[in-house]
Scaffold this motif. Structure first.
Motif, PDB file in Angstrom:
ATOM      1  N   CYS A 133      -5.648   7.534  -1.118  1.00  0.00           N
ATOM      2  CA  CYS A 133      -5.270   7.244  -2.494  1.00  0.00           C
ATOM      3  C   CYS A 133      -4.739   8.547  -3.086  1.00  0.00           C
ATOM      4  CB  CYS A 133      -6.475   6.733  -3.290  1.00  0.00           C
ATOM      5  SG  CYS A 133      -6.099   6.391  -5.014  1.00  0.00           S
ATOM      6  N   SER A 170       2.764   5.451   1.879  1.00  0.00           N
ATOM      7  CA  SER A 170       1.338   5.483   2.205  1.00  0.00           C
ATOM      8  C   SER A 170       1.113   6.476   3.330  1.00  0.00           C
ATOM      9  CB  SER A 170       0.822   4.098   2.612  1.00  0.00           C
ATOM     10  OG  SER A 170       1.446   3.661   3.797  1.00  0.00           O
ATOM     11  N   ASP A 201      -1.887   7.701   6.362  1.00  0.00           N
ATOM     12  CA  ASP A 201      -3.137   7.506   7.087  1.00  0.00           C
ATOM     13  C   ASP A 201      -3.435   8.780   7.866  1.00  0.00           C
ATOM     14  OD1 ASP A 201      -3.845   4.627   6.671  1.00  0.00           O
ATOM     15  OD2 ASP A 201      -1.839   4.359   7.507  1.00  0.00           O
ATOM     16  N   TRP A 235       8.203  -0.217  -2.229  1.00  0.00           N
ATOM     17  CA  TRP A 235       6.754  -0.046  -2.160  1.00  0.00           C
ATOM     18  C   TRP A 235       6.462   1.448  -2.265  1.00  0.00           C
ATOM     19  CZ3 TRP A 235       3.610  -4.349  -1.431  1.00  0.00           C
ATOM     20  CH2 TRP A 235       4.272  -5.515  -1.071  1.00  0.00           C
ATOM     21  N   ASN A 280      -7.693   3.829  -0.202  1.00  0.00           N
ATOM     22  CA  ASN A 280      -7.357   2.463  -0.576  1.00  0.00           C
ATOM     23  C   ASN A 280      -8.102   1.484   0.326  1.00  0.00           C
ATOM     24  OD1 ASN A 280      -5.420   3.246  -2.603  1.00  0.00           O
ATOM     25  ND2 ASN A 280      -4.075   3.839  -0.929  1.00  0.00           N
ATOM     26  N   GLY A 281      -8.051   0.217  -0.005  1.00  0.00           N
ATOM     27  CA  GLY A 281      -8.752  -0.805   0.759  1.00  0.00           C
ATOM     28  C   GLY A 281      -8.365  -0.853   2.226  1.00  0.00           C
ATOM     29  N   ASP A 282      -7.132  -0.466   2.542  1.00  0.00           N
ATOM     30  CA  ASP A 282      -6.684  -0.474   3.937  1.00  0.00           C
ATOM     31  C   ASP A 282      -7.000   0.831   4.668  1.00  0.00           C
ATOM     32  OD1 ASP A 282      -4.880   1.282   2.783  1.00  0.00           O
ATOM     33  OD2 ASP A 282      -3.091   0.162   3.372  1.00  0.00           O
ATOM     34  N   GLY A 283      -7.674   1.759   3.980  1.00  0.00           N
ATOM     35  CA  GLY A 283      -8.041   3.029   4.590  1.00  0.00           C
ATOM     36  C   GLY A 283      -7.027   4.143   4.378  1.00  0.00           C
ATOM     37  N   SER A 284      -5.871   3.821   3.813  1.00  0.00           N
ATOM     38  CA  SER A 284      -4.880   4.865   3.532  1.00  0.00           C
ATOM     39  C   SER A 284      -5.377   5.730   2.374  1.00  0.00           C
ATOM     40  CB  SER A 284      -3.519   4.248   3.207  1.00  0.00           C
ATOM     41  OG  SER A 284      -3.585   3.472   2.028  1.00  0.00           O
TER      42      SER A 284
END
Length: 148
Positions: free
Chosen positions: A88, A61, A63, A58, A82-86
């Protein structure tokens, strides 16, 4: 010439050597490593506490743990997350399995935080990216993306 993918242990070791301020907080066998540390993109910037997560197979990422990233007045969302808040940090396919997280991915964090601060102050996302249709790529006057 095909490049060799570093092992999980090589990734962990390289991070300790290159970024000693990122402390390994979690290691799950050979499947996940999480480092936590501070980033300050410029001497005048805030000091950000970040978490970097690596799972073989993967993309890494990151945060931002503190301070909380704020949405600037007049904006509806944070830029380049990104959608999970991490954060981009790269376009699809840019991260390759032969890359070391410490050498390629972690340096992108400081750049992202710098461009976030510029965006927060000015309303311009000057870093570019693949989201030109999103509001963060437009000035408050509705002009197209600004490039340095």
């Amino acid at each position: 010439m095909r490049r060799r993918q570093p092992s999980f242990d090589e990734q962990v070791y390289r991070m300790a050597i290159v970024w000693p301020g990122l402390v390994l907080r979690r290691r799950v066998r050979q499947v996940e490593a999480v480092w936590v540390g501070q980033f300050q993109p410029t001497p005048l910037s805030a000091d950000y506490r970040v978490s970097v997560r690596y799972r073989p197979g993967w993309g890494p990422s990151v945060d931002v743990l503190a301070p909380k990233l704020e949405i600037r007045e007049g904006a509806t969302c944070l830029p380049h997350v990104n959608g999970d808040g991490s954060l981009c940090l790269h376009i699809s396919g840019e991260w390759q399995s032969w890359m070391y997280v410490a050498d390629y991915f972690v340096p992108w964090i400081g750049g992202w935080l710098y461009f976030y601060e510029v965006w927060y102050a000015t309303g311009y996302w000057i870093a570019g990216g693949t989201h030109p249709d999103k509001p963060e790529h437009r000035s408050e006057q509705g002009e197209d993306e600004v490039t340095p």
